[in-house]
Design a protein around this motif. Structure first.
Motif, PDB file in Angstrom:
ATOM      1  N   ALA A  61       0.768  -1.319   0.124  1.00 39.55           N
ATOM      2  CA  ALA A  61      -0.082  -0.032  -0.095  1.00 39.55           C
ATOM      3  C   ALA A  61       0.812   1.382   0.040  1.00 39.55           C
ATOM      4  O   ALA A  61       0.897   1.948   1.285  1.00 39.55           O
ATOM      5  N   TYR A  62       1.428   1.498  -1.200  1.00 46.07           N
ATOM      6  CA  TYR A  62       2.462   2.625  -1.384  1.00 46.07           C
ATOM      7  C   TYR A  62       1.769   3.445  -2.340  1.00 46.07           C
ATOM      8  O   TYR A  62       2.570   3.582  -3.570  1.00 46.07           O
ATOM      9  N   THR A  63       0.811   4.229  -2.224  1.00 43.68           N
ATOM     10  CA  THR A  63       0.094   5.085  -3.057  1.00 43.68           C
ATOM     11  C   THR A  63       1.136   5.976  -3.791  1.00 43.68           C
ATOM     12  O   THR A  63       1.965   6.753  -3.433  1.00 43.68           O
ATOM     13  N   GLY A  64       1.154   6.046  -5.214  1.00 46.91           N
ATOM     14  CA  GLY A  64       1.806   6.966  -6.086  1.00 46.91           C
ATOM     15  C   GLY A  64       3.266   6.471  -6.468  1.00 46.91           C
ATOM     16  O   GLY A  64       3.967   6.849  -7.256  1.00 46.91           O
ATOM     17  N   GLU A  65       3.730   5.239  -5.868  1.00 49.90           N
ATOM     18  CA  GLU A  65       4.999   4.777  -6.032  1.00 49.90           C
ATOM     19  C   GLU A  65       4.954   3.656  -7.106  1.00 49.90           C
ATOM     20  O   GLU A  65       3.991   3.108  -7.598  1.00 49.90           O
ATOM     21  N   VAL A  66       6.102   3.218  -7.504  1.00 51.03           N
ATOM     22  CA  VAL A  66       6.377   2.048  -8.583  1.00 51.03           C
ATOM     23  C   VAL A  66       7.376   1.258  -8.246  1.00 51.03           C
ATOM     24  O   VAL A  66       8.572   1.679  -7.491  1.00 51.03           O
ATOM     25  N   SER A  67       7.123  -0.003  -8.401  1.00 52.85           N
ATOM     26  CA  SER A  67       8.178  -0.963  -7.699  1.00 52.85           C
ATOM     27  C   SER A  67       9.298  -1.278  -8.815  1.00 52.85           C
ATOM     28  O   SER A  67       8.769  -1.346 -10.254  1.00 52.85           O
ATOM     29  N   GLY A  68      10.284  -1.980  -8.570  1.00 49.86           N
ATOM     30  CA  GLY A  68      11.335  -2.513  -9.030  1.00 49.86           C
ATOM     31  C   GLY A  68      10.770  -3.713 -10.070  1.00 49.86           C
ATOM     32  O   GLY A  68      11.187  -3.946 -11.322  1.00 49.86           O
ATOM     33  N   ALA A  69       9.949  -4.368  -9.509  1.00 48.96           N
ATOM     34  CA  ALA A  69       9.371  -5.718  -9.903  1.00 48.96           C
ATOM     35  C   ALA A  69       8.533  -5.346 -11.142  1.00 48.96           C
ATOM     36  O   ALA A  69       8.624  -5.940 -12.444  1.00 48.96           O
ATOM     37  N   MET A  70       7.916  -4.099 -11.111  1.00 47.36           N
ATOM     38  CA  MET A  70       7.057  -3.608 -12.160  1.00 47.36           C
ATOM     39  C   MET A  70       7.715  -3.299 -13.237  1.00 47.36           C
ATOM     40  O   MET A  70       7.563  -3.393 -14.775  1.00 47.36           O
ATOM     41  N   LEU A  71       8.843  -2.346 -12.865  1.00 47.20           N
ATOM     42  CA  LEU A  71       9.606  -1.991 -13.944  1.00 47.20           C
ATOM     43  C   LEU A  71      10.343  -2.856 -14.634  1.00 47.20           C
ATOM     44  O   LEU A  71      10.432  -2.987 -16.074  1.00 47.20           O
ATOM     45  N   ARG A  72      10.782  -4.014 -14.220  1.00 48.68           N
ATOM     46  CA  ARG A  72      11.347  -5.016 -14.743  1.00 48.68           C
ATOM     47  C   ARG A  72      10.549  -5.900 -15.566  1.00 48.68           C
ATOM     48  O   ARG A  72      10.828  -6.142 -16.803  1.00 48.68           O
ATOM     49  N   GLU A  73       9.296  -6.032 -15.278  1.00 56.57           N
ATOM     50  CA  GLU A  73       8.254  -6.711 -15.836  1.00 56.57           C
ATOM     51  C   GLU A  73       8.049  -5.986 -17.214  1.00 56.57           C
ATOM     52  O   GLU A  73       7.549  -6.592 -18.170  1.00 56.57           O
ATOM     53  N   MET A  74       8.018  -4.704 -17.075  1.00 57.78           N
ATOM     54  CA  MET A  74       7.579  -3.575 -18.161  1.00 57.78           C
ATOM     55  C   MET A  74       8.713  -3.536 -19.222  1.00 57.78           C
ATOM     56  O   MET A  74       8.433  -3.470 -20.574  1.00 57.78           O
ATOM     57  N   GLY A  75       9.816  -4.028 -19.069  1.00 60.36           N
ATOM     58  CA  GLY A  75      11.082  -4.409 -19.692  1.00 60.36           C
ATOM     59  C   GLY A  75      12.160  -3.211 -19.553  1.00 60.36           C
ATOM     60  O   GLY A  75      13.195  -3.201 -20.312  1.00 60.36           O
ATOM     61  N   CYS A  76      12.058  -2.663 -18.496  1.00 60.40           N
ATOM     62  CA  CYS A  76      13.163  -1.780 -18.052  1.00 60.40           C
ATOM     63  C   CYS A  76      14.563  -2.665 -17.595  1.00 60.40           C
ATOM     64  O   CYS A  76      14.368  -3.731 -17.015  1.00 60.40           O
TER      65      CYS A  76
END
Length: 266
Positions: free
Chosen positions: A83-98
């Motif tokens: 529950a970290y409103t407004g943040e983005v995780s490293g896991a999501m960035l990696r999943e996106m292709g970063c």
């Protein structure tokens, strides 16, 4: 193959969404057709990354598909979910292709009160998610090169130490950006930058068992600086001076000339 030069760009919050995508498409065309990044030179001699604003990351990834340009984020959170409103995780960035993420820029410290522990936590999270952290380090006030090296090494160790103690491995890029030079009309002198970058690289290479530690220079870096620095730095972290595609191409031209000169000497 270990890259011989690293060139990164942060767009900060200067561009809108469509402007970011158009810039990305123009840069992609330059990279596809440039001698230093096409054909046999795309095998790792030059490492390229771009940090657009978060909403434009997916579009930038698509624009750079098929090129040697990697896309990353200007910031991330230190937890993978919650529950970290407004943040983005490293896991999501990696999943996106970063593949990269910027951590600890002086503006994050100044405007958002980021501290050493948060920067270390983000660095750890980046490595846990197979992202290459681009860790910004540098002194706040003008000082001697020896003092700057000491402060920057301490900052790098603070950021990477917890991850290394946890046994995490992975490459990291240390972007040396003296805070007093960020946004300045002129960067620090080439002699000062070269001395600090060489000293940093030498000090950090002694503790690189956990991965490659590359040192590049940021802080009002633009066309012409790479030529002045030569092989004294591992590359540049570019800001507003690379926001014009023609300026970006000029810096690629410099990289090509520098690599050719290095090859001829060897």
């Amino acid at each position: 193959m270990k890259p011989q030069l690293t060139l990164g760009v942060s767009l900060k919050m200067y561009f809108g969404y469509q402007q970011t995508l158009e810039w990305s498409r123009q840069i992609a065309e330059i990279v596809k057709n440039h001698p230093v990044t096409r054909d046999g030179h795309r095998d790792g001699l030059v490492e390229l990354f771009v940090f657009p604003s978060l909403p434009a990351i997916a579009g930038a990834i698509e624009a750079f598909r098929g090129t040697s340009v990697n896309v990353g984020a200007q910031n991330m959170f230190w937890e993978d979910a919650g529950a970290y409103t407004g943040e983005v995780s490293g896991a999501m960035l990696r999943e996106m292709g970063c593949g990269y993420v910027e951590i600890g820029h002086a503006e994050r410290r100044r405007y958002f009160a980021e501290n050493d522990k948060q920067i270390a936590d983000k660095t750890t999270a980046a490595l846990q998610n197979s992202l290459i952290p681009v860790i910004c380090i540098g002194e706040a006030e003008r000082c001697t090169a020896a003092q700057a090296i000491g402060q920057a090494v301490a900052q790098a160790q603070q950021a990477l130490g917890p991850a290394e103690k946890a046994g995490l491995s992975g490459d990291a890029i240390l972007a040396y950006e003296p805070q007093w030079a960020i946004g300045a009309k002129e960067p620090a002198s080439a002699e000062f930058i070269g001395e600090v970058c060489e000293g940093l690289a030498a000090r950090l290479s002694l503790s690189s068992a956990h991965g490659d530690r590359r040192v590049i220079y940021g802080g009002s870096a633009g066309p012409g600086l790479l030529t002045q620095l030569g092989s004294r730095t591992g590359g540049l972290f570019l800001g507003r001076f690379s926001h014009q595609p023609a300026a970006y191409k000029a810096i690629l031209d410099e990289a090509s000339a520098l690599l050719l000169s290095t090859a001829n000497r060897s």
